[in-house]
Structure formats: C-alpha cells, structure tokens
Design an enzyme around this catalytic site. Structure first.
Site, short mmCIF file in Angstrom:
data_model
loop_
_atom_site.label_atom_id
_atom_site.label_comp_id
_atom_site.label_asym_id
_atom_site.label_seq_id
_atom_site.Cartn_x
_atom_site.Cartn_y
_atom_site.Cartn_z
N GLU A 1 -93.41 -47.89 -2.97
CA GLU A 1 -91.95 -47.98 -2.85
C GLU A 1 -91.41 -49.34 -3.29
O GLU A 1 -90.25 -49.68 -3.04
CB GLU A 1 -91.53 -47.68 -1.41
CG GLU A 1 -91.91 -46.27 -0.95
CD GLU A 1 -90.89 -45.20 -1.37
OE1 GLU A 1 -89.69 -45.46 -1.29
OE2 GLU A 1 -91.33 -44.11 -1.79
N HIS B 1 -88.47 -47.96 5.17
CA HIS B 1 -89.03 -49.09 4.44
C HIS B 1 -89.12 -50.28 5.40
O HIS B 1 -88.31 -50.40 6.32
CB HIS B 1 -88.12 -49.51 3.26
CG HIS B 1 -88.10 -48.53 2.12
ND1 HIS B 1 -86.95 -48.19 1.46
CD2 HIS B 1 -89.09 -47.83 1.54
CE1 HIS B 1 -87.22 -47.33 0.50
NE2 HIS B 1 -88.52 -47.09 0.52
N CYS C 1 -81.43 -53.88 0.08
CA CYS C 1 -81.92 -52.77 -0.75
C CYS C 1 -81.35 -52.83 -2.16
O CYS C 1 -81.94 -52.35 -3.11
CB CYS C 1 -81.52 -51.41 -0.17
SG CYS C 1 -82.06 -51.13 1.50
#
Ligand code: SUG
Length: 438
Positions: free
Chosen positions: A171, A244, A362
């Site tokens: 990721e 995450h 992010c």
C-alpha cells in the site's frame, strides 16, 4: 536536502463509491453526492498553505477515470470508449464505479520512497505500490509507474521500481515512516497488517491490507544502509478503522506521534527507536483513555502532516474535523506543550477527501531531494504560486461542482476527463503519459 510533499491533484470523477471495506469514512459516505471541484480546490488550497509555510511542495497528476482500458479488460467491449462506458453502465454498474474512482489522489499510496542519502548506492529509490488489496486501487499502479518514471527519469539519480507481484499486497508510503536524528543513520519503519506465510494475530472485523512479505521486499529494494524495522499494525487498530498505519501514527525527523493501537508491540518499537536515534528522539503516544481510537479514526489527528519549517521547528497540519472533537484538540495541544519540535497546529479543510477516508497525510507523498535532484526532475511539478493559479483556473474550467453515482454513466464525463488531462500534461510538461494519448 529538502522534503517535498508531492500532493495528488484530485481527479474530476471524485465520488463516494463506498469501495473500501475497513475504511469507515468510505463505508459511511457511500452514495452521497460529491463535489470534484471543491475537492480539487481544497487540495490545491492545502498545497498553497504548505508552500507558503516555506515547505517543499510538488504535485502528481490524476488518472483517467472512468478507465476504459480496465472496462475492456473486464469484457465491456465497444467500438469507442464512450460505448464501453455505456455498456458497463447498463450491465455492470458496480464495475463502472470501481473503474471511476479518483483514488489516485491519495499519493501516500503511490509508492514508498527512500532518499539517496540513506541508500547504499546513492540513488533515490521509489517502489511503486501495487495496491492489490482493492480492485479500484490496483488500477492505479500501471499509470503511477509511467508518471513517476517520467518525473524521476534521470537514471543516474533515481530508480523507480516496478510494483511488486499482486500476491504481495503493498500500500505504499502509508505504512512507511522515515525517522532521522543528526549524526545518525535514518531509520525506516515498514509496518504491515498480515502475513502470507507464518502466523500473526489478525483483525477480526476488517481486512488487513499490507503484507509483511511486501514490506520486506520494499525494504530490500530500498537497500538503505540501516536495517529496516518491521512492526505489525495493531489488529485492534485495523478493526477500529486504521486500514493504513498513517491513520494512527505519523513521524518525521526524530519525532513520532502515535496512538496506542497503531502498533502491536509499541514498547519494543519505541525502545529500538530510542536506541537508534539517541537523545534527540521524541514521542507522544495517546492512550485509548485519553483519545479513543474511534475519535482518532473519525477526525484523523494522526493523519496530520508534520511539517519541518525553515527555522527548524515543526508544525502540525491537521484536518478541520479535529477541531470538532474536544479529546482530539486536547491531545494536539498536549503535543504542542510537551518537549518536542512541534510549535503549532494548523487546521485545514479537506472534507471532500476526508469523507472517503483520506486526510492531509494521505494526500501527499513525501520525497526528500537534494537540490541537484530537484533540479533534475523531468516535469514541471514543483509548486509555485503561478502553478497554483494555473491549476485553480484549470479546475474551474473542467471540473463539475456536483457528481453522483448516476453521473458516472454520462458519456460526456469521459470526454471531460480526457480533455482536462490532456491539457494538464501540457501544463505539467509531462509528455504523453496516459494510454488515451498514445
Ligand atoms: O484506500 N479511499 C482510500 C483512502 C486512502 C487513504 N490513504 C491513506 N491512509 N494513506 C482507500 O481506502 C475510497 C473510495 C470510495 O469509496 O469511493 C477510497 O479508496
């Protein structure tokens, strides 16, 4: 050496598809009307704010959505790309949604980066994330690789590694933290949520995305001089909505700010960091009692950007949602009050992105570059007030103010996407990076 925040420019199909199980905001906002224009302007406003603080800022472009190539691979054939979208809209509504997400905006998931200063070979290494856990995100990897190869093109300075095999779900930088203290080797932390082989405690409610084996491979590809740290994400944190690591932890320089549900073995991790970074290491940890994970997941204080200002002190750039929760405000005030480099908190509105589970951190990929490396970039991506003005005007020309799931079927939307991206590649001097430009 300067850290640049490469923010994703929000794509013109930004919408609430409800596509991410385990991402509470994505699940709860499914079906809500979005505003791609507001989303893109919020993002550009944040970039301008960071730039004006004196921090390095750059941009990464969005991708073509709906993605006709992906739809064709699913069997939605057609004479033209418009026909492909129309057929998917008739026969595969959910596929059209999956192929229309603007998720490339969250560039913390684009790649994992190790600066040249840390690497044994003196090159800056970027490993493109395969994002293979979720279909809509896995679509990003191929174009992300093409874009990064165009920007980081100089083979004497940069290595852009291909995405890992899809079985190794990776990721990107959302699970990676680089810490460093003066006179010490930088420490790279590669966190993970599940193992492909070998046992590890697993979350019960929500899926773990990052595989340990992927983290190990990324660390090998980075080939940093210091041995990597590979802590496990806390399964209870994942079950609380921290899909995450950067939902519950953020670090920069010699400072780490985290929630007690970020990592499974926090004590061992902090002891190792103290040993590696020495007396400069500073850490602020929130307990469940001080700041319940549900509040942290709803308001994203740990998804703040930790910005090192030209004077050396740090500022926290937190999402505006943090201000609405007293426990979160109290925690951030404690961080500023304690003995660490953080001197201020700034709150910014990035609500359109937050509603899909993407906070300030992010939206950016941190890349530390030397002046020579920054000067060798292969496109016009470094942020300036002039570029800001050009991009604001570009968004205002091309983006809709409102978008619903039904609008994804509108064949005009695909034309709008192509026109906008074609123009953007000229603004950013990127060349033809999209398959529709071939
Ligand atoms: O992968 N949301 C993204 C949010 C990514 C956040 N990134 C970091 N934490 N670094 C995701 O879950 C939602 C799309 C939708 O539902 O329409 C989405 O993909």
């Amino acid at each position: 050496m300067r850290e640049y925040n490469f923010d994703g420019i929000v794509g013109n199909t930004h919408n609430y598809g409800g596509l991410s199980p385990g991402n509470v905001a994505s699940m709860t906002h499914e079906g809500m009307a979005s505003s791609p224009r507001a989303a893109a302007l919020e993002g550009l406003g944040k970039m301008r704010f960071v730039h004006d603080l004196g921090v390095g800022q750059a941009v990464l472009p969005p991708q073509l959505r709906p993605d006709p190539t992906a739809l064709r691979r699913l069997g939605f054939a057609g004479a033209t790309d418009r026909d492909v979208v129309a057929r998917a809209a008739r026969e595969g509504d959910h596929w059209l949604r999956l192929c229309s997400s603007a998720s490339a905006m969250w560039t913390a998931n684009a790649a994992t980066v190790a600066p040249s200063a840390d690497a044994a070979d003196g090159c800056c290494h970027l490993v493109v994330a395969n994002l293979s856990t979720l279909f809509h995100r896995a679509l990003e990897a191929e174009t992300t690789a093409a874009i990064l190869r165009r920007i980081f093109a100089d083979p004497a300075r940069f290595v852009v590694h291909a995405p890992l095999a899809p079985q190794l779900s990776d990721e990107g930088a959302a699970n990676h933290t680089r810490l460093h203290a003066p006179g010490r080797e930088a420490v790279h932390i590669y966190a993970w949520g599940r193992r492909l082989w070998g046992d590890a405690p697993a979350p019960r409610r929500f899926p773990a995305r990052q595989a340990r084996e992927a983290s190990e491979a990324v660390a090998r590809l980075h080939a940093a001089r210091a041995a990597p740290l590979l802590p496990q994400q806390h399964p209870d944190g994942i079950d609380a909505g921290a899909f995450h690591t950067d939902v519950l932890a953020v670090g920069s320089g010699a400072f780490l700010m985290l929630h007690e549900l970020a990592f499974l073995d926090r004590a061992a991790l902090l002891a190792e960091l103290r040993a590696r970074l020495g007396d400069a290491f500073r850490c602020v940890a929130a307990t469940q009692a001080e700041l319940p994970a549900a509040d942290a997941v709803a308001a994203y204080p740990f998804n703040s950007q930790l910005l090192t200002l030209p004077g050396g002190e740090m500022a926290i750039l937190a999402p505006a949602e943090c201000r609405e929760r007293p426990a979160v405000v109290r925690f951030l005030e404690r961080v500023v009050a304690e003995d660490n480099p953080v001197a201020a908190v700034h709150y910014r509105d990035v609500r359109q992105s937050m509603n899909n589970g993407g906070g300030p951190a992010c939206l950016r990929l941190r890349i530390v570059l030397t002046d020579e490396e920054a000067g060798a970039l292969g496109a016009n991506v470094l942020f300036t007030p002039a570029l800001h003005a050009t991009l604001v005007a570009w968004v205002e020309r091309h983006y809709r103010d409102r978008l619903t799931a039904a609008d994804l079927a509108d064949p005009a939307l695909l034309d709008e996407s192509m026109t906008a991206l074609d123009e953007l590649t000229r603004i950013l001097r990127l060349g033809n990076v999209y398959s529709f430009q071939a």
